[in-house]
Design an enzyme around this catalytic site. Structure first.
Site, mmCIF file in Angstrom:
data_model
loop_
_atom_site.group_PDB
_atom_site.id
_atom_site.type_symbol
_atom_site.label_atom_id
_atom_site.label_comp_id
_atom_site.label_asym_id
_atom_site.label_seq_id
_atom_site.Cartn_x
_atom_site.Cartn_y
_atom_site.Cartn_z
ATOM 1 C CB CYS A 115 -0.957 -0.012 1.182
ATOM 2 S SG CYS A 115 -0.201 -0.394 2.765
HETATM 3 N N1 NDP Z 1 -4.607 -4.680 4.992
HETATM 4 C C1 NDP Z 1 -4.033 -3.957 4.023
HETATM 5 O O1 NDP Z 1 -4.312 -2.743 3.874
HETATM 6 C C2 NDP Z 1 -3.055 -4.598 3.102
HETATM 7 C C3 NDP Z 1 -2.677 -5.912 3.231
HETATM 8 N N2 NDP Z 1 -1.767 -6.465 2.360
HETATM 9 C C4 NDP Z 1 -1.292 -7.831 2.516
HETATM 10 O O2 NDP Z 1 -2.338 -8.752 2.231
HETATM 11 C C5 NDP Z 1 -2.155 -9.939 3.015
HETATM 12 C C6 NDP Z 1 -3.414 -10.143 3.832
HETATM 13 O O3 NDP Z 1 -3.509 -9.041 4.716
HETATM 14 P P1 NDP Z 1 -4.800 -8.699 5.551
HETATM 15 O O4 NDP Z 1 -6.010 -9.111 4.823
HETATM 16 O O5 NDP Z 1 -4.649 -7.306 5.980
HETATM 17 O O6 NDP Z 1 -4.552 -9.659 6.806
HETATM 18 P P2 NDP Z 1 -5.609 -10.319 7.805
HETATM 19 O O7 NDP Z 1 -4.845 -10.736 8.985
HETATM 20 O O8 NDP Z 1 -6.774 -9.409 7.982
HETATM 21 O O9 NDP Z 1 -6.102 -11.606 7.006
HETATM 22 C C7 NDP Z 1 -5.270 -12.686 6.710
HETATM 23 C C8 NDP Z 1 -6.160 -13.904 6.579
HETATM 24 O O10 NDP Z 1 -5.347 -15.030 6.247
HETATM 25 C C9 NDP Z 1 -5.778 -16.122 7.032
HETATM 26 N N3 NDP Z 1 -4.687 -17.097 7.113
HETATM 27 C C10 NDP Z 1 -3.525 -16.997 7.791
HETATM 28 N N4 NDP Z 1 -2.772 -18.104 7.590
HETATM 29 C C11 NDP Z 1 -3.492 -18.911 6.772
HETATM 30 C C12 NDP Z 1 -3.268 -20.200 6.210
HETATM 31 N N5 NDP Z 1 -2.143 -20.871 6.439
HETATM 32 N N6 NDP Z 1 -4.221 -20.730 5.421
HETATM 33 C C13 NDP Z 1 -5.372 -20.073 5.158
HETATM 34 N N7 NDP Z 1 -5.651 -18.841 5.669
HETATM 35 C C14 NDP Z 1 -4.714 -18.278 6.465
HETATM 36 C C15 NDP Z 1 -6.136 -15.494 8.362
HETATM 37 O O11 NDP Z 1 -6.921 -16.374 9.127
HETATM 38 P P3 NDP Z 1 -7.564 -15.925 10.542
HETATM 39 O O12 NDP Z 1 -8.792 -15.130 10.175
HETATM 40 O O13 NDP Z 1 -7.910 -17.223 11.167
HETATM 41 O O14 NDP Z 1 -6.540 -15.139 11.246
HETATM 42 C C16 NDP Z 1 -6.873 -14.242 7.902
HETATM 43 O O15 NDP Z 1 -8.238 -14.489 7.652
HETATM 44 C C17 NDP Z 1 -0.925 -9.722 3.900
HETATM 45 O O16 NDP Z 1 0.195 -10.303 3.297
HETATM 46 C C18 NDP Z 1 -0.821 -8.203 3.932
HETATM 47 O O17 NDP Z 1 0.481 -7.804 4.212
HETATM 48 C C19 NDP Z 1 -1.277 -5.733 1.320
HETATM 49 C C20 NDP Z 1 -1.625 -4.437 1.130
HETATM 50 C C21 NDP Z 1 -2.504 -3.738 2.060
HETATM 51 C C1 X2W Z 2 -0.485 0.003 8.903
HETATM 52 C C2 X2W Z 2 0.364 -1.223 8.637
HETATM 53 O O1 X2W Z 2 0.738 -1.941 9.541
HETATM 54 N N1 X2W Z 2 0.653 -1.465 7.375
HETATM 55 C C3 X2W Z 2 1.430 -2.594 6.974
HETATM 56 C C4 X2W Z 2 1.553 -2.645 5.497
HETATM 57 C C5 X2W Z 2 0.296 -2.981 4.786
HETATM 58 C C6 X2W Z 2 0.553 -3.465 3.399
HETATM 59 O O2 X2W Z 2 0.823 -2.788 2.447
HETATM 60 O O3 X2W Z 2 0.647 -4.760 3.319
HETATM 61 P P1 X2W Z 2 1.944 -5.502 2.858
HETATM 62 O O4 X2W Z 2 2.795 -5.485 4.041
HETATM 63 O O5 X2W Z 2 1.541 -6.824 2.404
HETATM 64 O O6 X2W Z 2 2.504 -4.707 1.760
HETATM 65 C C7 X2W Z 2 2.842 -2.563 7.531
HETATM 66 O O7 X2W Z 2 3.403 -1.500 7.688
HETATM 67 O O8 X2W Z 2 3.414 -3.658 7.664
#
Ligand code: NDP
Ligand code: X2W
Length: 307
Positions: free
Chosen positions: A114
């Site tokens: 992000c």
């Molecule tokens: N949030 C954001 O703004 C952004 C996130 N990302 C990336 O996207 C990815 C997901 O992030 P985010 O959605 O925020 O994270 P969350 O923690 O909200 O969701 C991750 C999900 O993955 C599930 N999970 C973890 N391990 C496993 C596994 N082995 N098998 C199946 N499911 C699993 C978790 O289960 P459970 O619900 O049981 O914990 C949870 O539902 C990360 O790599 C993050 O860095 C990238 C850009 C922005």
């Molecule tokens: C607020 C916050 O904690 N943000 C996350 C980044 C979110 C994101 O971009 O996800 P990826 O790490 O998959 O790129 C961090 O700094 O680690």
């Protein structure tokens, strides 16, 4: 023809927002695992191999393991995690920067982080145009809503209602720095200073510039014009030509998949603050994943997006 999509991590923050953007779209059919099976490796392996498209919304280690579970040479992957953003064999899923055709043709696409979405959107076109140097020690300040940290950080901010500002990444070496360096083509890693504010979503990513001390720079108007030309025609990325007194992130911000760029300049042109505003869960994650999915499926890049 309808394409099947499996979101691995569909119950997480990013996964839920992707499913939301795909709801009601006839071009895609979601492969769903119920709560009892969503972490069952046998069920996941079956879904990972059955789907036309897989979108990984998992922690990095789980994302790497999921890719290893794909045993065919047809399933196409979009990884939202940071596991493959500078990995060989992966296309960086920033269509405006790497080219829409490149993303459309790719099998393995890694969504940008992000914060890097804002930083790269501002800096990469200007370095490419020769208006900013590649060998400058850039700095990037940023604030994000707490959903950027997924379920764990959402839980923390919602339980502890007293956090007003959280500076972090204080030991430097944040996991986003390698992609910020590599996909702009910088010689030196930027200093990256992120923070979290008590809003669910939204982010502001800033790159301050000492223009008068830098070689090879344009003035703020030239930088702004170059960005506007680079993103001309995009419905997602907009370059705004204004000079506001303040930029606000609203705690009530609705989901949005746009990215808004500004080059704000001192009156004498000696300094500038380049600022990107986006939704971490929009162009910063789920919106970007759907944009990439659209391109890979040969559809309009904006289908289903919130513009
Ligand atoms: N949030 C954001 O703004 C952004 C996130 N990302 C990336 O996207 C990815 C997901 O992030 P985010 O959605 O925020 O994270 P969350 O923690 O909200 O969701 C991750 C999900 O993955 C599930 N999970 C973890 N391990 C496993 C596994 N082995 N098998 C199946 N499911 C699993 C978790 O289960 P459970 O619900 O049981 O914990 C949870 O539902 C990360 O790599 C993050 O860095 C990238 C850009 C922005
Ligand atoms: C607020 C916050 O904690 N943000 C996350 C980044 C979110 C994101 O971009 O996800 P990826 O790490 O998959 O790129 C961090 O700094 O680690």
């Amino acid at each position: 023809m309808t394409k099947t999509v499996f979101i691995d991590g569909a119950a997480g923050t990013t996964g839920l927002e992707i499913a939301d953007r795909l709801t009601g779209r006839a071009e895609f059919e979601l492969i769903l695992l119920d709560d009892a099976r969503r972490k069952d490796d046998a069920a996941r392996a079956q879904a990972l191999n059955a789907a036309d498209f897989v979108i990984l919304c998992l922690p990095d280690d789980a994302a790497k393991a999921a890719v290893g579970m794909i045993r065919n040479d047809t399933t196409r992957v979009i990884d939202a995690s940071s596991a493959h953003r500078v990995a060989p064999g992966w296309t960086y899923g920033f269509p405006e920067v790497v080219g829409r055709d490149t993303v459309a043709a790719a099998r393995f696409v890694s969504n940008p982080g992000c914060y890097p979405t804002g930083f790269i959107a501002l800096v990469a076109p200007l370095v490419k145009a020769g208006l900013l140097p590649a060998d400058w020690p850039y700095v990037c300040h940023a604030v994000s809503g707490y959903s950027g940290g997924g379920k764990a950080l959402i839980g923390r901010f919602e339980e502890d209602g007293d956090i007003a500002f959280r500076a972090y990444g204080l030991a430097l070496g944040h996991k986003h720095v390698p992609e910020m360096t590599a996909h702009v083509g910088l010689t030196h890693a930027p200093i990256f200073a992120p923070a979290v504010v008590p809003a669910h979503r939204g982010m502001l990513v800033e790159v301050p510039l000492h223009l008068s001390m830098m070689p090879k720079t344009g003035d703020p108007a030239a930088l702004r014009a170059a960005l506007a030309e680079f993103y001309a025609g995009s419905e997602i990325v907009t370059v705004v030509d204004d000079q506001p007194d303040e930029l606000l992130l609203r705690a009530s911000m609705a989901p949005v998949d746009t990215l808004t760029l500004r080059v704000l300049g001192a009156a004498d042109g000696s300094q500038a603050r380049m600022v990107a505003m986006l939704d971490n869960l929009g162009k910063g994650a789920s919106g970007a994943a759907v944009q990439n999915l659209n391109l890979m499926a040969g559809l309009s890049e904006t289908a289903g997006l919130r513009l």
